[in-house]
Design an enzyme around this catalytic site. Sequence first.
Site, PDB file in Angstrom:
ATOM      1  N   MET A 185       0.843  -1.204   0.000  1.00 27.75           N
ATOM      2  CA  MET A 185       0.000   0.000   0.000  1.00 27.75           C
ATOM      3  C   MET A 185       0.878   1.255   0.000  1.00 27.75           C
ATOM      4  SD  MET A 185      -2.959  -1.376   2.628  1.00 27.75           S
ATOM      5  CE  MET A 185      -1.811  -1.608   3.997  1.00 27.75           C
ATOM      6  N   ASP A 186       1.382   1.598  -1.170  1.00 24.84           N
ATOM      7  CA  ASP A 186       2.372   2.669  -1.293  1.00 24.84           C
ATOM      8  C   ASP A 186       1.714   3.976  -1.748  1.00 24.84           C
ATOM      9  OD1 ASP A 186       4.797   3.951  -1.356  1.00 24.84           O
ATOM     10  OD2 ASP A 186       5.389   3.154  -3.302  1.00 24.84           O
ATOM     11  N   GLY A 187       2.057   5.070  -1.084  1.00 21.37           N
ATOM     12  CA  GLY A 187       1.639   6.379  -1.558  1.00 21.37           C
ATOM     13  C   GLY A 187       0.709   7.149  -0.635  1.00 21.37           C
ATOM     14  N   THR A 245       1.126  -0.015  -5.563  1.00 23.21           N
ATOM     15  CA  THR A 245       0.693   1.246  -6.161  1.00 23.21           C
ATOM     16  C   THR A 245       1.852   2.231  -6.284  1.00 23.21           C
ATOM     17  OG1 THR A 245      -0.045   1.831  -3.935  1.00 23.21           O
ATOM     18  CG2 THR A 245      -1.724   1.086  -5.478  1.00 23.21           C
ATOM     19  N   SER A 246       1.565   3.393  -6.838  1.00 27.23           N
ATOM     20  CA  SER A 246       2.525   4.490  -7.048  1.00 27.23           C
ATOM     21  C   SER A 246       3.483   4.243  -8.202  1.00 27.23           C
ATOM     22  CB  SER A 246       3.333   4.783  -5.774  1.00 27.23           C
ATOM     23  OG  SER A 246       2.475   5.124  -4.708  1.00 27.23           O
TER      24      SER A 246
END
Length: 289
Positions: free
Chosen positions: A40-42, A234-235
């Site tokens: 869960m990046d960003g 993500t990102s």
Amino acid sequence: MERIRERVIQIYGNLVSLLQKCIFCILSVGLIPNHIAFIMDGNRRFTKKCKLMEGAGHKVGFSALMSMLKYCYEFGVRYVTVYAFSIENFKRSPEEVQSLMDLMLEKIEEILKEQSIVNRYGVRVIFSGNLKLLSEPVRLAAERAMLATAKNSKAVLSICVAYTSTNEIMHAVQESCEEKWDEITLLNSSGAGYGLISLGGYEQDEMDHLIKLTDVEKHMYMAAAPDPDIIIRTSGETRLSNFLLWQSANCYLYSPSVLWPEIGFRQFLWAILNFQRIHFYLDKLRKQS
């Protein structure tokens, strides 16, 4: 006027839900992934991008996670894993770490509510990682959640906290050695006085088979779940950042450019379609390894 607006929103929501179910029915003709993992990046970048208060991105990110879990369980994905908090994250400022621990505690308590998504879909929750590093309130809450959902059997949600893959591997090797300690001691005592470090005088096949691959794997933090079929980060980042390194040799890595709080049904759908397109190739790699 307000009632009309609420009614329109309700009808729109029902239509969207129906469309999603129709899409899932079509997709289910193909292979349904057994295990999807999320990095869960960003969240912090989303906070800066939208000029929100510090920590707001993580709260929006939790809503995004609930949506992803709903899509996964409605589609029939049995195992979902999320990278919630790395051991490396403890290096952030004490204020940010405490804020994240407080948010984690709040969300764990929500999991325990009867109407939560976990209970609605019969999900067993497992917290994976070096839980001794967590604050006592968070650790105790995690233990309560695992106990409360232990009998749920329709799906499994693994939440990786205080986790890195290198720490997981080191822990598994240590546990394997401790488990085999009596056998190692016995071998050493029969080695004509050689020390444990040199291990001289033994037959090579004795040592080669002392600790097996299965011994290490059963002591992994992630032993309760099969290897992931898809990892979604993500990102737009394509790094695994010390996440499931042991388990991800032959899985599909999908890296949408959206930040985690922005992830939605379109990204989930695209990940499934791409996985179904290449799963024969991935399966071939697994059989060769």
